[in-house]
Design a protein around this motif. Structure first.
Motif, PDB file in Angstrom:
ATOM      1  N   GLY A  32       9.313   7.455   9.696  1.00 56.44           N
ATOM      2  CA  GLY A  32       8.536   7.494   8.459  1.00 56.44           C
ATOM      3  C   GLY A  32       9.006   6.454   7.451  1.00 56.44           C
ATOM      4  N   ARG A  33      10.324   6.251   7.373  1.00 58.47           N
ATOM      5  CA  ARG A  33      10.871   5.247   6.444  1.00 58.47           C
ATOM      6  C   ARG A  33      10.441   3.842   6.866  1.00 58.47           C
ATOM      7  N   ILE A  34      10.452   3.588   8.167  1.00 63.68           N
ATOM      8  CA  ILE A  34      10.006   2.280   8.667  1.00 63.68           C
ATOM      9  C   ILE A  34       8.531   2.061   8.343  1.00 63.68           C
ATOM     10  N   VAL A  39       4.124  -0.417   5.320  1.00 64.15           N
ATOM     11  CA  VAL A  39       2.898  -0.279   4.533  1.00 64.15           C
ATOM     12  C   VAL A  39       3.084  -0.877   3.143  1.00 64.15           C
ATOM     13  N   GLY A  40       4.253  -0.613   2.518  1.00 56.55           N
ATOM     14  CA  GLY A  40       4.529  -1.198   1.206  1.00 56.55           C
ATOM     15  C   GLY A  40       4.524  -2.714   1.239  1.00 56.55           C
ATOM     16  N   THR A  41       5.123  -3.286   2.283  1.00 59.37           N
ATOM     17  CA  THR A  41       5.161  -4.748   2.412  1.00 59.37           C
ATOM     18  C   THR A  41       3.774  -5.319   2.606  1.00 59.37           C
ATOM     19  N   TYR A  42       2.980  -4.702   3.501  1.00 56.93           N
ATOM     20  CA  TYR A  42       1.620  -5.189   3.739  1.00 56.93           C
ATOM     21  C   TYR A  42       0.750  -5.048   2.488  1.00 56.93           C
ATOM     22  N   THR A  43       0.982  -3.982   1.721  1.00 53.26           N
ATOM     23  CA  THR A  43       0.229  -3.806   0.471  1.00 53.26           C
ATOM     24  C   THR A  43       0.534  -4.939  -0.498  1.00 53.26           C
ATOM     25  N   LEU A  67       5.417   7.424  -1.989  1.00 50.28           N
ATOM     26  CA  LEU A  67       4.545   8.521  -1.552  1.00 50.28           C
ATOM     27  C   LEU A  67       4.706   8.795  -0.056  1.00 50.28           C
ATOM     28  N   ILE A  68       4.718   7.724   0.747  1.00 48.15           N
ATOM     29  CA  ILE A  68       4.866   7.907   2.196  1.00 48.15           C
ATOM     30  C   ILE A  68       6.247   8.477   2.518  1.00 48.15           C
ATOM     31  N   LEU A  69       7.278   7.998   1.815  1.00 49.85           N
ATOM     32  CA  LEU A  69       8.630   8.496   2.066  1.00 49.85           C
ATOM     33  C   LEU A  69       8.753   9.964   1.670  1.00 49.85           C
TER      34      LEU A  69
END
Length: 272
Positions: A32-34, A39-43, A67-69
């Motif tokens: 999940g952390r990965i 996702v944060g980087t792509y955003t 949020l994902i974390l």
């Protein structure tokens, strides 16, 4: 030590289940952390490709990551058999409290994102927004900086800008000058119209297309009103407008055509 060994001997199945659940929970957290980082980087990269302000892109990507974390942690805790309903309730209450405390700032932030994404104006444009008219200097996360024609710097909250109408005077390449010229009722209308046309055509910065308009617009209380509507490049608007107003006044004076003062005729009736 003997007691510990005995406990493990009697609870081997439960210990094995716990070990498996811990391994699965750790795996969920790591994966999940990965995913959250990716996702944060792509955003952030997606916003960068669309020329979104770096501060906004970074802020939003961090929110997505958090949020994902947070969701990953809750899933991992659920895998361990820990009741997560109370955690969700606490997080919701905390989020509500923070949202209420920062509602104005969050509103300005959301408006800043909308301005940057929708681009109703850009740096350098002359706009009227939030009750202020001026050239856009900076578009930031919470506010937009405008510089007025008399060199005042005005910082306008973004929520005030998106909450009202926005007039962008620089968006189009051309603008129309609207002048209303009032002349006396005694004036020769054909001569007046010719004088106005001559002054428009004498201006080299007036565009041939779209064509200008010179026409009688109304019979006013104390004057016959002409509309004078030439088209110019947006960058030449004020230069041409000021020159036209001055030259029209001089030309009308030279032609003996009066621009009347506002007046009212009073008729006195004497009763016997």
């Amino acid at each position: 030590m003997d007691q510990i060994n005995q406990w493990f001997s009697n609870n081997q199945d439960m210990a094995a289940d716990w070990a498996i659940n811990i391994v699965i929970a750790i795996a969920i957290f790591v994966v999940g952390r990965i995913i959250a980082k990716s996702v944060g980087t792509y955003t952030a990269k997606g916003f960068a490709k669309n020329n979104v302000d770096a501060a906004v892109a970074s802020f939003i990507s961090n929110i997505v990551y958090a949020l994902i974390l947070a969701a990953t942690v809750l899933v991992a805790l659920g895998q361990l058999g820990i009741e997560t309903t109370s955690f969700v309730a606490i997080l919701g209450a905390a989020g509500l409290a923070v949202g209420l405390a920062l509602k104005d700032s969050l509103s300005n932030f959301a408006s800043g994102v909308l301005i940057i994404m929708l681009r109703p104006f850009k740096a350098g444009d002359y706009v009227e927004a939030g009750g202020v008219a001026g050239s856009v200097q900076k578009i930031e996360v919470f506010s937009t900086t405008l510089k007025t024609p008399d060199n005042k710097v005005v910082i306008v909250p973004n929520a005030s800008i998106t909450g009202g109408s926005i007039t962008n005077f620089s968006r189009e390449e051309t603008r129309r000058i609207d002048l209303v010229i009032g002349v006396s009722y005694d004036a020769d209308l054909k001569q007046t119209k010719q004088v106005l046309i001559e002054q428009i055509e004498a201006q080299p910065l007036v565009l041939k297309e779209p064509a200008y308009t010179v026409a009688v617009s109304e019979l006013g209380d104390s004057s016959v009103n002409f509309v004078v509507r030439p088209w110019v490049k947006t960058s030449d608007f004020w230069k041409v407008k000021f020159a036209l107003v001055e030259n029209i006044k001089i030309a009308l004076d030279d032609a003996g055509i009066n621009i009347p003062y506002p007046q009212m005729d009073v008729h006195i009736k004497k009763e016997d």
